[in-house]
Scaffold this motif. Structure first.
Motif, mmCIF file in Angstrom:
data_model
loop_
_atom_site.group_PDB
_atom_site.id
_atom_site.type_symbol
_atom_site.label_atom_id
_atom_site.label_comp_id
_atom_site.label_asym_id
_atom_site.label_seq_id
_atom_site.Cartn_x
_atom_site.Cartn_y
_atom_site.Cartn_z
ATOM 1 N N MET A 112 33.706 -14.717 -3.828
ATOM 2 C CA MET A 112 32.336 -15.211 -3.841
ATOM 3 C C MET A 112 31.510 -14.565 -4.949
ATOM 4 N N ARG A 113 30.911 -15.434 -5.771
ATOM 5 C CA ARG A 113 29.967 -14.994 -6.790
ATOM 6 C C ARG A 113 28.598 -14.861 -6.128
ATOM 7 N N VAL A 114 28.106 -13.635 -6.033
ATOM 8 C CA VAL A 114 26.904 -13.353 -5.243
ATOM 9 C C VAL A 114 26.008 -12.374 -5.987
ATOM 10 N N MET A 115 24.699 -12.533 -5.820
ATOM 11 C CA MET A 115 23.707 -11.529 -6.194
ATOM 12 C C MET A 115 22.832 -11.255 -4.981
ATOM 13 N N ASP A 116 22.308 -10.035 -4.883
ATOM 14 C CA ASP A 116 21.331 -9.679 -3.860
ATOM 15 C C ASP A 116 20.151 -8.989 -4.518
ATOM 16 N N PHE A 117 18.962 -9.520 -4.289
ATOM 17 C CA PHE A 117 17.721 -8.909 -4.760
ATOM 18 C C PHE A 117 16.958 -8.434 -3.521
ATOM 19 N N TYR A 118 16.512 -7.186 -3.523
ATOM 20 C CA TYR A 118 15.857 -6.594 -2.354
ATOM 21 C C TYR A 118 14.463 -6.081 -2.707
ATOM 22 N N LEU A 119 13.516 -6.301 -1.774
ATOM 23 C CA LEU A 119 12.215 -5.643 -1.818
ATOM 24 C C LEU A 119 12.185 -4.574 -0.731
ATOM 25 N N HIS A 120 11.875 -3.358 -1.123
ATOM 26 C CA HIS A 120 11.753 -2.230 -0.197
ATOM 27 C C HIS A 120 10.268 -1.977 0.033
ATOM 28 N N HIS A 121 9.842 -2.062 1.297
ATOM 29 C CA HIS A 121 8.418 -2.035 1.621
ATOM 30 C C HIS A 121 8.220 -1.314 2.944
ATOM 31 N N GLN A 122 7.273 -0.389 2.973
ATOM 32 C CA GLN A 122 6.991 0.396 4.172
ATOM 33 C C GLN A 122 8.235 1.145 4.653
ATOM 34 N N GLY A 123 9.024 1.611 3.678
ATOM 35 C CA GLY A 123 10.180 2.444 3.976
ATOM 36 C C GLY A 123 11.422 1.697 4.416
ATOM 37 N N LEU A 124 11.389 0.341 4.397
ATOM 38 C CA LEU A 124 12.519 -0.452 4.865
ATOM 39 C C LEU A 124 12.744 -1.636 3.924
ATOM 40 N N ILE A 125 13.851 -2.348 4.131
ATOM 41 C CA ILE A 125 14.128 -3.543 3.339
ATOM 42 C C ILE A 125 13.349 -4.693 3.967
ATOM 43 N N ARG A 126 12.361 -5.196 3.220
ATOM 44 C CA ARG A 126 11.461 -6.218 3.755
ATOM 45 C C ARG A 126 11.957 -7.635 3.458
ATOM 46 N N GLU A 127 12.510 -7.834 2.226
ATOM 47 C CA GLU A 127 12.943 -9.175 1.831
ATOM 48 C C GLU A 127 14.244 -9.077 1.042
ATOM 49 N N ASN A 128 15.063 -10.129 1.171
ATOM 50 C CA ASN A 128 16.369 -10.177 0.516
ATOM 51 C C ASN A 128 16.619 -11.597 0.028
ATOM 52 N N TRP A 129 16.681 -11.765 -1.303
ATOM 53 C CA TRP A 129 16.959 -13.053 -1.933
ATOM 54 C C TRP A 129 18.428 -13.055 -2.347
ATOM 55 N N VAL A 130 19.181 -14.099 -1.964
ATOM 56 C CA VAL A 130 20.636 -14.066 -2.101
ATOM 57 C C VAL A 130 21.174 -15.329 -2.782
ATOM 58 N N PRO A 131 21.230 -15.364 -4.105
ATOM 59 C CA PRO A 131 21.919 -16.460 -4.794
ATOM 60 C C PRO A 131 23.429 -16.364 -4.576
ATOM 61 N N ILE A 132 24.051 -17.488 -4.240
ATOM 62 C CA ILE A 132 25.502 -17.583 -4.067
ATOM 63 C C ILE A 132 25.966 -18.859 -4.752
ATOM 64 N N ASP A 133 27.093 -18.794 -5.429
ATOM 65 C CA ASP A 133 27.661 -19.991 -6.052
ATOM 66 C C ASP A 133 28.388 -20.793 -4.980
ATOM 67 N N MET A 134 27.642 -21.634 -4.292
ATOM 68 C CA MET A 134 28.186 -22.346 -3.135
ATOM 69 C C MET A 134 29.236 -23.380 -3.521
ATOM 70 N N LEU A 135 29.056 -24.073 -4.628
ATOM 71 C CA LEU A 135 30.047 -25.073 -5.031
ATOM 72 C C LEU A 135 31.384 -24.411 -5.349
ATOM 73 N N HIS A 136 31.335 -23.244 -5.986
ATOM 74 C CA HIS A 136 32.555 -22.494 -6.290
ATOM 75 C C HIS A 136 33.231 -22.035 -4.998
ATOM 76 N N LEU A 137 32.428 -21.560 -4.044
ATOM 77 C CA LEU A 137 32.975 -21.128 -2.758
ATOM 78 C C LEU A 137 33.639 -22.289 -2.027
ATOM 79 N N PHE A 138 32.958 -23.430 -1.940
ATOM 80 C CA PHE A 138 33.521 -24.581 -1.235
ATOM 81 C C PHE A 138 34.801 -25.074 -1.907
ATOM 82 N N GLY A 139 34.837 -25.022 -3.231
ATOM 83 C CA GLY A 139 36.039 -25.453 -3.932
ATOM 84 C C GLY A 139 37.260 -24.659 -3.505
ATOM 85 N N GLN A 140 37.085 -23.364 -3.268
ATOM 86 C CA GLN A 140 38.197 -22.533 -2.817
ATOM 87 C C GLN A 140 38.588 -22.852 -1.369
ATOM 88 N N MET A 141 37.652 -23.418 -0.624
ATOM 89 C CA MET A 141 37.926 -23.822 0.756
ATOM 90 C C MET A 141 38.549 -25.216 0.817
#
Length: 369
Positions: free
Chosen positions: A324-353
């Motif tokens: 899986m081709r994946v990226m994770d972008f995180y915002l750390h806020h108030q001492g914890l992980i508040r938000e997580n943006w996750v691009p994934i190459d879904m067409l590439h993943l499905f092709g392998q399936m």
């Protein structure tokens, strides 16, 4: 986290060598100019941005090419033909240095009027937002030597009304920018802040990697396990089209984490054992950086698993290995992980399936005619 744990998890991140404001501003300017270059200005914009032998890695079906001419033909010219009034809108733009390489990483969307077909997706004649996660490796001269472009092709199908899959468990919509409205960071941040952000992310990753899927996989176990120590009570998890957006740890578990783990059987064991098996199979991270209250990880691929369970996006198990081709972008806020943006190459993943999403889309189009 102890100093020893820091070395085990994030060794290679050089927080003191973060790119300065001049580098960040210049790359940001050139990326915006590329997006608005159009067909007539494409060659000049690419030559200014990237080294002649730049390695380009883009989402399926564009995939991997080398050199600006090949990138123009495979990636950028088709995009400009479909969206002649394209523009770039970053919501996160950060930078850092990992394993002696300098990176700029961004999320956001390209906005334009879809006046032509793109990758076989029919033109809508209306405004379309092409969501992206991008990581650009730059050399000492500030030119791009490797581009990693996870564009959400599946989400454009959704906007064009040719959805080829089962309904998403999460909510499908445009990803918002960070709650704190400080995601575009053209000034460098304090090194200690970047270190703290990345350490928190990698400690959370450790809980995920060491969780016993084979012996203890359930909704309650995932909610109760140590990942909960790192997520904010109002966490947001933004997945690609096909998965969608969820809120709160229970929403994340229900909308993505549990179905994903049921479907994809990954290496099990201690952190060291899991990482060793992933490395043996050619998976891992090429970027691990922190920049102020943000962190980014990503791999091409970053995840290896066997597709042995059913249900993910409505698909039966294929019993095939997937990467899986994946990226994770995180915002750390108030001492914890508040938000997580996750691009994934879904067409590439499905092709392998064993699922050709573009062919399924074409069948949807055929039936609509």
């Amino acid at each position: 986290m102890s100093r020893g744990m820091h070395h085990m998890l994030s060794d290679g991140f050089d927080a003191e060598a973060t790119p300065d404001a001049q580098v960040r501003t210049q790359v940001h300017l050139l990326l915006c100019r590329l997006a608005e270059a159009g067909a007539s200005g494409l060659e000049a914009a690419l030559n200014t941005l990237a080294a002649p032998d730049c390695a380009w890695r883009a989402a399926h079906p564009m995939n991997e090419v080398r050199g600006t001419a090949a990138a123009a033909a495979r990636i950028w010219s088709p995009l400009f033909m479909a969206f002649p009034d394209l523009e770039r809108r970053d919501t996160i733009f950060i930078a850092g240095r990992y394993q002696a390489k300098t990176f700029v990483a961004a999320t956001g969307h390209y906005c334009g009027t879809m006046k032509g077909d793109w990758l076989g997706i029919p033109a809508t004649g209306k405004t379309v937002s092409l969501r992206y996660g991008e990581v650009w490796q730059i050399n000492d001269d500030g030119r791009v030597v490797q581009a990693n472009l996870l564009w959400d092709v599946l989400d454009v199908m959704r906007q064009a009304g040719v959805w080829p899959l089962a309904p998403s468990l999460g909510v499908e919509n445009m990803w918002p920018g960070p709650l704190t409205a400080d995601g575009v960071r053209l000034m460098s941040s304090a090194a200690a802040d970047g270190v703290a952000s990345l350490e928190q992310t990698l400690q959370m990753h450790k809980t995920l990697l060491e969780f016993d899927d084979l012996g203890n996989l359930s909704r309650d176990a995932l909610i109760a396990m140590p990942q909960r120590d790192h997520w904010h009570p109002r966490m947001m998890w933004y997945g690609p089209a096909g998965i969608g957006t969820t809120r709160g740890l229970d929403g994340f578990v229900d909308g993505h984490q549990l179905p994903f783990r049921i479907a994809f059987h990954r290496p099990q064991g201690s952190l060291a054992e899991v990482m060793a098996e992933r490395t043996r199979m050619g998976a891992g991270h090429y970027i691990r950086i922190g920049d102020g209250p943000y962190s980014v990880t990503g791999g091409w691929p970053s995840v290896y698993a066997m597709h042995r369970g059913g249900g993910f996006c409505g698909m039966p198990a294929s019993d095939k290995p997937v990467f899986m081709r994946v990226m994770d972008f995180y915002l750390h806020h108030q001492g914890l992980i508040r938000e997580n943006w996750v691009p994934i190459d879904m067409l590439h993943l499905f092709g392998q399936m064993g699922v050709d999403v573009l062919s399924r889309m074409n069948e949807v189009l055929r039936r609509c005619r």
